[in-house]
Design an enzyme around this catalytic site. Structure first.
Site, short mmCIF file in Angstrom:
data_model
loop_
_atom_site.label_atom_id
_atom_site.label_comp_id
_atom_site.label_asym_id
_atom_site.label_seq_id
_atom_site.Cartn_x
_atom_site.Cartn_y
_atom_site.Cartn_z
N ASP A 13 5.96 0.71 6.67
CA ASP A 13 4.42 0.40 6.50
C ASP A 13 4.00 1.43 5.59
O ASP A 13 3.55 2.74 5.99
CB ASP A 13 3.73 0.62 7.91
CG ASP A 13 2.41 0.54 7.82
OD1 ASP A 13 1.66 -0.27 6.94
OD2 ASP A 13 1.80 0.97 8.93
N GLU A 65 -4.81 2.12 2.70
CA GLU A 65 -4.87 0.88 3.45
C GLU A 65 -5.10 1.44 4.98
O GLU A 65 -5.83 0.77 5.77
CB GLU A 65 -3.76 0.15 3.64
CG GLU A 65 -3.72 -1.18 4.39
CD GLU A 65 -3.17 -0.90 5.87
OE1 GLU A 65 -3.53 -2.09 6.50
OE2 GLU A 65 -2.72 -0.02 6.11
N GLU A 66 -4.53 2.59 5.26
CA GLU A 66 -4.45 3.08 6.66
C GLU A 66 -5.79 3.21 7.13
O GLU A 66 -5.94 2.98 8.57
CB GLU A 66 -3.27 4.29 6.88
CG GLU A 66 -1.81 3.97 6.58
CD GLU A 66 -1.36 2.98 7.25
OE1 GLU A 66 -1.89 2.51 8.26
OE2 GLU A 66 -0.09 2.73 7.30
N HIS A 124 0.80 -1.08 -0.09
CA HIS A 124 -0.10 -0.15 0.14
C HIS A 124 0.74 1.19 -0.01
O HIS A 124 1.81 1.51 0.63
CB HIS A 124 -1.08 -0.01 1.10
CG HIS A 124 -0.58 0.05 2.52
ND1 HIS A 124 -0.18 1.37 2.87
CD2 HIS A 124 -0.11 -0.62 3.24
CE1 HIS A 124 0.20 1.25 4.47
NE2 HIS A 124 0.12 0.02 4.58
#
Lengths: 342, 342
Positions: free
Chosen positions: B291, B325-326, B279
């Protein structure tokens, strides 16, 4: 026949039970490592509070004292020092290196190779011969090499999946290059730093003088400077480009140092030893985090975890912090000799 | 019978030959990755030159443009953007948090949780109830919780070998805690940052408001401040300690964004796809290296290597950089819906 089945069943059950117990114990090891792990803290202390620890240096002495104290604090069954005489090589004043291009002097970052001799006080100036392997050096021979500085510029081959193997392959130039060049009458050797990184940090490391061959001064040059020098040699007429370097390193008399050893005694075979370890010394220009700080902190962590979880091994287990891997292997040799004698 | 043996031998030889060929191709992949690898450089650019890229932000827009350009430069068979509407949550002014101990105000580092509402402009002040799990919260119930700020202080369990699992276990308090507390009449929620590190950096991350439950403002508190607050609650009489926090985050209307998709066309089944991806978005307070910067740079690297080595896959291969995504998973959902429709 039934008896045999029963016996088999009993064996199987006992194996299963012992396996289940094994997995519980291994889980305990993991939990101890994950929750109370000391390895990172120890590594930080060794690198940041002690720092460089080349054999014979004050740093090495401090590292020995700290390691012994650390093992004592973990309450191992036996902690002791194994005396060993080690080389005492010192770098001296900061090295100087210049590419001389006619009237221009271009400073380049170099560092003396470990065990190298010094240059004369006024330095060495000479024409340069670039080679990319020992084979190329041999092909050129004495008629080309004599009176020159040999520039070993074989690049780090990145195609090794185990990067350590790549380091070893490139390392041959550094270990064996200077003496090989000296055989053909070279007056100095400059070796490309063994790293795939392109930067201005020359990497030291040991070189080995072959008995009976004249010792010549040898230094590592940063990879960016090596590329620059190589380009200049390619673009200009050779005789216009010279190299100058000056270093004042020296080898002092051997000094007393120690391997640091911790033991957990075996319950069944106290005189049989499983040995794990790493080397405590590092080069003088580095904190030695991965070479070999991680090795020593992990090996003592193994014993700490066994102790902390109350595990009683059948054979004795030793963690050994070896002194002098970088320039002599005297600690490892001493340990092996003593182990063979015991 | 002899025929059958011959057939078997032929099959075996062909399998061996194809295996040998496979290993040559795989070796090529390795060599390309090791010698010409772009993943680290791409990761550096994404983190350092683009930086934070929360859905709806300028950073996210820049990341989309850069990713598309990067894929174009690699010459994939098809590179395109897949439109998707994503949430647009913004943090607003720097959050303020204080432990109020009688007349003393002790500033503590907090950050609003993603998707959280703002506090009223003058902030929220209330007594605190500390819990270490949702179970503890339920045990206390409305009579204790009502009108208070709930302080979720369940610590990160380090005994997971896969650290991601530890993160997930601790994460439940953050995802579900604020709404669970609101059900019992809490006026705010403070959640211990999900990390085993003891430091003063509060970690944001998303919270989820349950439909039909009143939304209350929710923030993460640094682990050191969480320990301090917990100690103060333990040592002092509860009513003396209050907590104050103020944050001005808000959710703006959804905005248009994109998944970035690159393809290498399959030689046999161009309409069958192997999809890999990561992502592209990150939280607003971070560069999002792990991330999920690593995820996207590795997935595009796979296609780059296949292309660079001239490999022709039988099925089409896609690298997808998912948006959002977050805080919403809108990119992933859009991709799945489109794939199901195709």
């Amino acid at each position: 026949m039934m008896k045999r089945y029963l016996l088999l069943a009993a064996l199987f059950l006992s194996a299963t039970a012992s396996q289940a117990q094994d997995s519980v114990i291994i889980r305990k090891f993991y939990d101890e490592a994950l929750v109370n792990g000391q390895a990172y803290d120890n590594l930080r202390y060794l690198c940041k509070n002690i720092g460089q620890r080349l054999s014979g240096s004050v740093g090495a002495e401090k590292a020995v004292t700290w390691s012994k104290k650390l093992m004592d604090s973990y309450g191992f069954d036996k902690v002791y020092l194994q005396e060993v005489m080690v080389p005492h090589w010192v770098r001296g004043a900061k090295e100087q290196g210049y590419i001389i291009d006619g009237n221009k002097k271009i400073a380049v970052p170099i560092v003396a190779l470990g065990s190298s001799i010094a240059t004369p006080a006024k330095g060495v100036t000479a024409n340069i011969v670039e080679v990319r392997s020992l084979k190329e050096l041999d092909a050129l021979g004495e008629s080309v090499i004599k009176g020159k500085i040999v520039f070993f510029n074989g690049a780090f081959d990145q195609r090794f999946i185990e990067t350590g193997a790549g380091y070893g392959a490139a390392g041959i130039q550094r270990f064996a290059g200077p003496s090989a060049a000296a055989k053909y009458g070279a007056v100095g050797a400059i070796v490309r730093s063994i790293t795939p990184a392109l930067d201005d940090y020359p990497h030291t490391g040991g070189t080995v003088y072959v008995d009976g061959v004249k010792k010549i001064p040898a230094a590592a040059i940063s990879t960016l400077a090596a590329n620059k020098l190589s380009n200049m040699l390619r673009l200009r007429k050779l005789p216009l480009i010279k190299f100058y370097f000056k270093q004042s390193c020296q080898t002092l008399p051997d000094v007393k140092s120690y391997n640091v050893i911790g033991e957990i005694k075996g319950s069944q075979n106290p005189n049989k030893f499983i040995t794990i370890g790493g080397h405590l010394d590092s080069w003088d220009l580095a904190e030695g985090a991965h070479d070999d700080g991680t090795g020593v902190v992990q090996s003592v962590e193994v014993l700490r975890i066994l102790k902390a979880t109350g595990y009683k091994p059948k054979n004795s287990i030793r963690a050994v912090f070896f002194m002098n891997e970088e320039n002599g292997h005297k600690g490892g040799i001493k340990y092996a000799q003593q182990a063979a004698a015991d």
